[in-house]
Design a protein around this motif. Sequence first.
Motif, PDB file in Angstrom:
ATOM      1  N   UNK A 278      -1.279  -0.137  -4.554  1.00 49.92           N
ATOM      2  CA  UNK A 278      -1.011   0.967  -3.631  1.00 49.92           C
ATOM      3  C   UNK A 278      -2.224   1.907  -3.549  1.00 49.92           C
ATOM      4  N   UNK A 279      -2.791   2.253  -4.696  1.00 48.89           N
ATOM      5  CA  UNK A 279      -3.985   3.098  -4.732  1.00 48.89           C
ATOM      6  C   UNK A 279      -5.167   2.394  -4.068  1.00 48.89           C
ATOM      7  N   UNK A 280      -5.295   1.103  -4.320  1.00 46.95           N
ATOM      8  CA  UNK A 280      -6.344   0.291  -3.700  1.00 46.95           C
ATOM      9  C   UNK A 280      -6.247   0.366  -2.172  1.00 46.95           C
ATOM     10  N   UNK A 281      -5.033   0.155  -1.624  1.00 43.29           N
ATOM     11  CA  UNK A 281      -4.864   0.200  -0.169  1.00 43.29           C
ATOM     12  C   UNK A 281      -5.100   1.602   0.395  1.00 43.29           C
ATOM     13  N   UNK A 282      -4.630   2.630  -0.306  1.00 42.67           N
ATOM     14  CA  UNK A 282      -4.837   4.013   0.151  1.00 42.67           C
ATOM     15  C   UNK A 282      -6.331   4.353   0.201  1.00 42.67           C
ATOM     16  N   UNK A 283      -7.070   3.906  -0.807  1.00 40.32           N
ATOM     17  CA  UNK A 283      -8.512   4.146  -0.848  1.00 40.32           C
ATOM     18  C   UNK A 283      -9.208   3.405   0.290  1.00 40.32           C
ATOM     19  N   UNK A 284      -8.800   2.158   0.512  1.00 40.01           N
ATOM     20  CA  UNK A 284      -9.376   1.387   1.617  1.00 40.01           C
ATOM     21  C   UNK A 284      -9.096   2.065   2.960  1.00 40.01           C
ATOM     22  N   UNK A 285      -7.891   2.607   3.125  1.00 39.11           N
ATOM     23  CA  UNK A 285      -7.538   3.313   4.363  1.00 39.11           C
ATOM     24  C   UNK A 285      -8.511   4.459   4.615  1.00 39.11           C
ATOM     25  N   UNK A 286      -8.754   5.262   3.577  1.00 40.98           N
ATOM     26  CA  UNK A 286      -9.635   6.427   3.728  1.00 40.98           C
ATOM     27  C   UNK A 286     -11.050   6.014   4.095  1.00 40.98           C
ATOM     28  N   UNK A 287     -11.517   4.919   3.507  1.00 43.56           N
ATOM     29  CA  UNK A 287     -12.904   4.522   3.698  1.00 43.56           C
ATOM     30  C   UNK A 287     -13.127   3.665   4.941  1.00 43.56           C
ATOM     31  N   UNK A 288     -12.064   3.033   5.461  1.00 46.06           N
ATOM     32  CA  UNK A 288     -12.256   2.070   6.550  1.00 46.06           C
ATOM     33  C   UNK A 288     -11.680   2.500   7.890  1.00 46.06           C
ATOM     34  N   UNK A 289     -10.860   3.540   7.917  1.00 48.22           N
ATOM     35  CA  UNK A 289     -10.160   3.948   9.142  1.00 48.22           C
ATOM     36  C   UNK A 289      -9.142   2.918   9.623  1.00 48.22           C
ATOM     37  N   UNK A 290      -8.769   2.004   8.760  1.00 48.93           N
ATOM     38  CA  UNK A 290      -7.672   1.083   9.057  1.00 48.93           C
ATOM     39  C   UNK A 290      -6.434   1.564   8.315  1.00 48.93           C
ATOM     40  N   UNK A 291      -5.263   1.192   8.838  1.00 49.78           N
ATOM     41  CA  UNK A 291      -4.008   1.584   8.209  1.00 49.78           C
ATOM     42  C   UNK A 291      -3.372   0.327   7.630  1.00 49.78           C
ATOM     43  N   UNK A 292      -2.996   0.395   6.353  1.00 48.12           N
ATOM     44  CA  UNK A 292      -2.395  -0.749   5.673  1.00 48.12           C
ATOM     45  C   UNK A 292      -0.889  -0.572   5.582  1.00 48.12           C
ATOM     46  N   UNK A 293      -0.158  -1.605   6.008  1.00 46.99           N
ATOM     47  CA  UNK A 293       1.303  -1.586   5.956  1.00 46.99           C
ATOM     48  C   UNK A 293       1.785  -2.680   5.024  1.00 46.99           C
ATOM     49  N   UNK A 294       2.788  -2.358   4.241  1.00 40.18           N
ATOM     50  CA  UNK A 294       3.398  -3.354   3.364  1.00 40.18           C
ATOM     51  C   UNK A 294       4.794  -2.867   3.005  1.00 40.18           C
ATOM     52  N   UNK A 295       5.683  -3.822   2.767  1.00 41.97           N
ATOM     53  CA  UNK A 295       7.023  -3.468   2.301  1.00 41.97           C
ATOM     54  C   UNK A 295       6.931  -3.132   0.820  1.00 41.97           C
ATOM     55  N   UNK A 296       7.731  -2.183   0.412  1.00 44.24           N
ATOM     56  CA  UNK A 296       7.739  -1.718  -0.971  1.00 44.24           C
ATOM     57  C   UNK A 296       7.833  -2.892  -1.953  1.00 44.24           C
ATOM     58  N   UNK A 297       8.679  -3.871  -1.635  1.00 46.26           N
ATOM     59  CA  UNK A 297       8.925  -4.977  -2.575  1.00 46.26           C
ATOM     60  C   UNK A 297       7.799  -6.012  -2.596  1.00 46.26           C
ATOM     61  N   UNK A 298       6.818  -5.888  -1.693  1.00 45.07           N
ATOM     62  CA  UNK A 298       5.714  -6.845  -1.652  1.00 45.07           C
ATOM     63  C   UNK A 298       4.740  -6.599  -2.811  1.00 45.07           C
ATOM     64  N   UNK A 299       4.530  -5.330  -3.140  1.00 41.17           N
ATOM     65  CA  UNK A 299       3.593  -4.985  -4.210  1.00 41.17           C
ATOM     66  C   UNK A 299       4.317  -4.893  -5.541  1.00 41.17           C
ATOM     67  N   UNK A 300       3.802  -5.615  -6.518  1.00 38.17           N
ATOM     68  CA  UNK A 300       4.379  -5.507  -7.858  1.00 38.17           C
ATOM     69  C   UNK A 300       3.911  -4.197  -8.468  1.00 38.17           C
ATOM     70  N   UNK A 301       4.843  -3.427  -8.964  1.00 31.55           N
ATOM     71  CA  UNK A 301       4.552  -2.071  -9.456  1.00 31.55           C
ATOM     72  C   UNK A 301       3.492  -2.040 -10.556  1.00 31.55           C
ATOM     73  N   UNK A 302       3.562  -2.982 -11.476  1.00 32.37           N
ATOM     74  CA  UNK A 302       2.665  -2.919 -12.633  1.00 32.37           C
ATOM     75  C   UNK A 302       1.369  -3.701 -12.419  1.00 32.37           C
ATOM     76  N   UNK A 303       1.180  -4.233 -11.225  1.00 33.21           N
ATOM     77  CA  UNK A 303      -0.018  -5.023 -10.918  1.00 33.21           C
ATOM     78  C   UNK A 303      -1.223  -4.101 -10.731  1.00 33.21           C
ATOM     79  N   UNK A 304      -2.288  -4.368 -11.475  1.00 37.59           N
ATOM     80  CA  UNK A 304      -3.491  -3.529 -11.411  1.00 37.59           C
ATOM     81  C   UNK A 304      -4.670  -4.346 -10.886  1.00 37.59           C
ATOM     82  N   UNK A 305      -5.590  -3.658 -10.218  1.00 36.26           N
ATOM     83  CA  UNK A 305      -6.799  -4.315  -9.751  1.00 36.26           C
ATOM     84  C   UNK A 305      -8.025  -3.465 -10.115  1.00 36.26           C
TER      85      UNK A 305
END
Length: 79
Positions: free
Chosen positions: A18-45
């Motif tokens: 989620x943080x990864x996508x939010x950061x990408x949004x700020x830097x790229x001017x693209x908007x990322x959409x995903x369903x809550x259940x698509x992202x595993x909560x404890x998954x880190x990158x």
Amino acid sequence: MQLQSTYVTLDLSNVSLETFFKTLEKKSNYVFFYKENVLRKNEKVTVKTQNESVVSILDRILPPKQLTYTVKGRQVIIA
């Protein structure tokens, strides 16, 4: 501007997708959409890039997480 010609520099260490996508949004001017259940909560990158295309970053980060993306205009849909 197209996603493959959008370049960003990221220095993220052990952050949620989620943080990864939010950061990408700020830097790229693209908007990322995903369903809550698509992202595993404890998954880190960890992403460290220097002027790399958003497409290249997504192509590297998403497949190991069994995720794909579709681009529609300025929207990127994660599934």
